[in-house]
Design a protein around this motif. Structure first.
Motif, PDB file in Angstrom:
ATOM      1  N   ALA A  37      -4.662  22.054  12.195  1.00 45.24           N
ATOM      2  CA  ALA A  37      -5.563  22.372  13.301  1.00 45.24           C
ATOM      3  C   ALA A  37      -6.880  21.639  13.107  1.00 45.24           C
ATOM      4  O   ALA A  37      -7.297  21.362  11.989  1.00 45.24           O
ATOM      5  N   SER A  38      -7.523  21.340  14.205  1.00 47.48           N
ATOM      6  CA  SER A  38      -8.876  20.805  14.202  1.00 47.48           C
ATOM      7  C   SER A  38      -9.641  21.557  15.276  1.00 47.48           C
ATOM      8  O   SER A  38      -9.081  22.396  15.959  1.00 47.48           O
ATOM      9  N   TYR A  39     -10.930  21.234  15.441  1.00 47.05           N
ATOM     10  CA  TYR A  39     -11.669  21.924  16.485  1.00 47.05           C
ATOM     11  C   TYR A  39     -12.479  20.964  17.334  1.00 47.05           C
ATOM     12  O   TYR A  39     -12.814  19.868  16.916  1.00 47.05           O
ATOM     13  N   TYR A  40     -12.753  21.400  18.572  1.00 47.75           N
ATOM     14  CA  TYR A  40     -13.511  20.630  19.542  1.00 47.75           C
ATOM     15  C   TYR A  40     -14.972  20.545  19.124  1.00 47.75           C
ATOM     16  O   TYR A  40     -15.573  21.549  18.775  1.00 47.75           O
ATOM     17  N   PRO A  93      -3.548  18.777  20.814  1.00 44.13           N
ATOM     18  CA  PRO A  93      -4.526  17.765  20.427  1.00 44.13           C
ATOM     19  C   PRO A  93      -4.000  16.357  20.700  1.00 44.13           C
ATOM     20  O   PRO A  93      -2.797  16.142  20.823  1.00 44.13           O
ATOM     21  N   THR A  95      -4.591  13.833  18.636  1.00 44.46           N
ATOM     22  CA  THR A  95      -4.507  13.145  17.349  1.00 44.46           C
ATOM     23  C   THR A  95      -3.125  13.403  16.764  1.00 44.46           C
ATOM     24  O   THR A  95      -2.691  14.561  16.676  1.00 44.46           O
ATOM     25  N   ARG A  98      -1.395  16.660  14.526  1.00 39.26           N
ATOM     26  CA  ARG A  98      -2.085  17.929  14.692  1.00 39.26           C
ATOM     27  C   ARG A  98      -1.276  18.835  15.604  1.00 39.26           C
ATOM     28  O   ARG A  98      -0.677  18.392  16.582  1.00 39.26           O
ATOM     29  N   ASP A 101      -5.768  22.336  18.678  1.00 39.27           N
ATOM     30  CA  ASP A 101      -7.222  22.172  18.621  1.00 39.27           C
ATOM     31  C   ASP A 101      -7.837  23.482  19.065  1.00 39.27           C
ATOM     32  O   ASP A 101      -7.429  24.029  20.097  1.00 39.27           O
ATOM     33  N   THR A 117     -10.757  20.545   9.606  1.00 44.20           N
ATOM     34  CA  THR A 117      -9.327  20.753   9.827  1.00 44.20           C
ATOM     35  C   THR A 117      -8.824  21.816   8.861  1.00 44.20           C
ATOM     36  O   THR A 117      -9.486  22.112   7.857  1.00 44.20           O
TER      37      THR A 117
END
Length: 127
Positions: A37-40, A93, A95, A98, A101, A117
């Motif tokens: 996971a990533s974030y905005y 996402p 990317t 991933r 997001d 992440t």
């Protein structure tokens, strides 16, 4: 032909053409996946999401490639066992590698602001 394809792609992006927009959408029942996971970032604040609503970094929302808009999922950070429930309102996402997001607020609850992440488990909730 190019115009027809372009119109279909545009309508699919805004969710107005179910035949094109629903391709790849999955049934959330029983969904349980592990991934990254990533974030905005703040630069997305106020921009329209794929569902049509404006992105709010302080809301508990997320982007997923295939889960239907409105699906609520529990996300657990596998590094620290922190979790939160978010609502899917965007596509992504964008990317490779991933799974999801999340908004800034969700990233904060998951304890992933510093790293950017995290390895997470995503479980769809049955309402």
């Amino acid at each position: 032909m190019k115009r027809l394809f372009g119109a279909c792609a545009l309508l699919a992006l805004v969710g107005l053409l179910p035949g094109c927009a629903s391709d790849g959408i999955i049934d959330p029942h029983g969904y349980d996946k592990t991934g990254s996971a990533s974030y905005y970032g703040a630069r997305h604040q106020g921009k329209r999401t794929a569902s049509g609503e404006r992105f709010n970094k302080n809301s508990l929302t997320a982007a997923h490639r295939q889960l239907p808009f409105g699906t609520r999922v529990k996300i657990t950070n596998l590094n620290n066992d922190k979790s939160c429930v978010v609502r899917i309102n965007d596509r992504g996402p964008h990317t490779r590698g991933r799974l999801i997001d999340v908004s800034h607020a969700a990233a904060e609850r998951l304890g992933m602001l510093r790293s950017g992440t995290a390895k997470v488990r995503v479980q769809a909730l049955d309402d």
